[in-house]
Design an enzyme around this catalytic site. Structure first.
Site, PDB file in Angstrom:
ATOM      1  N   HIS A   1       0.807  -1.217   0.000  1.00  0.00           N
ATOM      2  CA  HIS A   1       0.000   0.000   0.000  1.00  0.00           C
ATOM      3  C   HIS A   1       0.846   1.277   0.000  1.00  0.00           C
ATOM      4  CE1 HIS A   1      -3.347  -2.480   2.262  1.00  0.00           C
ATOM      5  NE2 HIS A   1      -3.256  -2.799   0.968  1.00  0.00           N
ATOM      6  N   PRO A   2       1.849   1.423  -0.856  1.00  0.00           N
ATOM      7  CA  PRO A   2       2.640   2.659  -0.831  1.00  0.00           C
ATOM      8  C   PRO A   2       1.841   3.853  -1.347  1.00  0.00           C
ATOM      9  CG  PRO A   2       3.289   1.302  -2.684  1.00  0.00           C
ATOM     10  CD  PRO A   2       2.333   0.478  -1.876  1.00  0.00           C
TER      11      PRO A   2
END
Length: 536
Positions: free
Chosen positions: A472-473
């Site tokens: 989930h960057p």
């Protein structure tokens, strides 16, 4: 340099956001749209079958294959950092979980100076996209949109018991995580339809790909933004070993994701002057914030051996089991081949003083040492737990001035005392859940991190050993009105005309949940803003 033509809009990146933009912006027949995607088409069979994420992540056909730098917080480990390299982007290889996050996430964005991004502002855009199985009698869900949201097509007794154990531990059972406050335990809603993955290319791009004013070019990697007199006028890209240039009359839209978008900006002369000068890149726009503010959800993969129950470890352990799994999917589109990587979820407060949950569980009826390894030969479940609102901040930077080189990715996990404290609390809360009466019949035995880890310092070290990304960057091209912002609240790049960023990199703070649905929302809202500005 070969000419690729002239367009009103050029979209760089055919991932979740890029597919939405291509659909919405090409609705006007008098606007010519180009979509560039570095990967190929999404016609790979393992993209369509939900369990195919096992064969897509780490596969150079579908994944960029990035790795982080050695992380101090992970006890010196470098970890794989999957990013989709295919039409649909990460929605073609991810866990298919549909999660909006919490209302307070977006209200916090607005409080940070981003007018128009509060929960009440963004909810209509979530609804616009949705084709939700619950929508018929529910005003908080949409019907008829391009993004299919379905319930899962299988269940496991041990996961039902885990849900009961959560309730016994004070975590209530809920039916829907997507109503503004996701506290509780439930089965995840998924982006699937009839047992197949529903990626954004299938939902948004495939129905409109034949529009005469929309050109989709795959295997086309953008190498440099063309900027003249502080205005984006086009893009250079490489395809089949040849260099091309596409010219833009209106706006260049950067939708390459939280890793590739800042990389391309720096390769184009936008970014921290010291980084650009190190690699001999002319500085067109100095902005130290480009590539900074990287946020990600670090998952701690706790594993428990169990007894008196079947898990996927046993069911997939022999040829007969694998055949039965394949037959169940072929005949009914159900069973393990239809399942998302994580089926059961829970949102929990690490401290009761918190207003909303800051921990998310992804619970699986299986276990393995690390992604890509074979399943264990004993029955087990994995209860991964991540800190939803980390204080740690990392960065994406250049490795060289060559666009072929992977960027430097340094998430800086567990670099703050607050994050380390939350990690310790998360492991202890997990243990408490497994000790509830509902799980007693399975006699859970802690395999990772191991019951010998008890002290605060032991658990911090254990978190560094078992922690890994949950993919989930966000945040590397932050939206805001302060010195650390890269784009304004209309997603226009500060200091460059005709250039917007439309992807997860614009999030000022990470959402409290999985990030694909918020990325789609950002693209829906951006599409409206772009169209409004085009009319003005």
């Amino acid at each position: 340099m070969n000419s690729a033509g002239q367009f009103d809009y050029i979209i760089i990146g055919g991932g979740s956001a890029g597919c939405v933009l291509a659909n919405r912006l090409s609705e006007r027949p008098d606007r010519k749209v180009l979509l560039l995607e570095a990967g190929g088409n999404d016609d790979y069979i393992w993209v369509k079958i939900p369990v195919g994420y096992l064969y897509c992540i780490g596969n150079p056909r579908t994944d960029w294959g990035f790795r982080t730098e050695a992380e101090k917080g992970l006890n010196g480990r470098s970890i794989a950092y999957p990013r989709g390299k295919i039409l649909g982007g990460c929605s073609s290889i991810n866990g298919m979980i549909y999660m909006r996050g919490q209302a307070s996430d977006y209200d916090r964005w607005r409080q940070l100076g981003n007018t128009g991004w509060g929960w009440d502002d963004v909810l209509p855009y979530f609804l616009k996209s949705e084709d939700h199985y619950m929508a018929e009698n529910d005003s908080l869900h949409g019907r008829g949109g391009e993004l299919r949201v379905d319930k899962q097509r299988l269940r496991w007794d041990v996961l039902d018991s885990f849900r009961d154990a959560c309730e016994q531990a004070g975590i209530p059972k809920v039916d829907d995580f997507n109503r503004g406050n996701n506290e509780g335990c439930s089965y995840f809603q998924v982006n699937q339809k009839n047992g197949f993955r529903w990626n954004m290319a299938r939902g948004f791009l495939k129905p409109v790909r034949s529009r005469p004013n929309l050109e989709v070019v795959t295997r086309a990697q953008a190498t440099r933004l063309i900027i003249r007199d502080k205005r984006a006028t086009g893009v250079e890209f490489s395809r089949d070993g040849q260099a091309f240039v596409a010219e833009c009359r209106n706006e260049v839209l950067l939708s390459a994701g939280a890793v590739n978008s800042p990389q391309l900006m720096m390769l184009s002369g936008l970014g921290p002057p010291d980084v650009l000068s190190e690699f001999g890149i002319e500085c067109i726009l100095a902005n130290d914030a480009i590539g900074k503010n990287l946020q990600d959800h670090l998952q701690l993969r706790t594993i428990f051996r169990i007894s008196n129950a079947k898990t996927l470890n046993q069911r997939a352990s022999n040829l007969f089991g694998k055949i039965s799994i394949a037959m169940e999917y072929a005949l009914m589109r159900s069973g393990p081949m239809s399942m998302a990587p994580s089926q059961l979820g829970a949102f929990v407060k690490s401290e009761q003083s918190l207003e909303t949950p800051d921990l998310e569980y992804h619970v699986q009826p299986l276990s393995l040492d690390k992604f890509g390894d074979p399943l264990h030969d004993f029955p087990a479940i994995t209860a991964s737990v991540c800190n939803l609102r980390p204080h740690s901040r990392g960065q994406v930077s250049l490795r060289s001035a060559d666009w072929r080189d992977a960027p430097v990715i340094a998430p800086n996990y567990l670099s703050t005392e607050a994050d380390r404290h939350t990690a310790v609390r998360a492991i202890r809360i997990t243990r408490n859940i497994l000790q509830q009466p509902a799980m007693a019949k399975y006699r859970p035995d802690e395999y990772l991190p191991g019951s010998n880890c008890q002290s605060h310092d032991d658990l911090i070290e254990a978190a560094g050993n078992i922690g890994t990304t949950i993919f989930h960057p966000v945040g590397t091209l932050k939206m805001g009105d302060d010195d650390a912002a890269v784009v304004d609240n209309r997603l226009k790049v500060n200091g460059v005309e005709g250039l917007r960023v439309v992807d997860a990199s614009v999030m000022p703070m990470i959402t409290s949940g999985n990030t694909n649905a918020p990325t789609v929302m950002i693209a829906e809202k951006a599409s409206d803003m772009i169209i409004q500005d085009d009319k003005s």
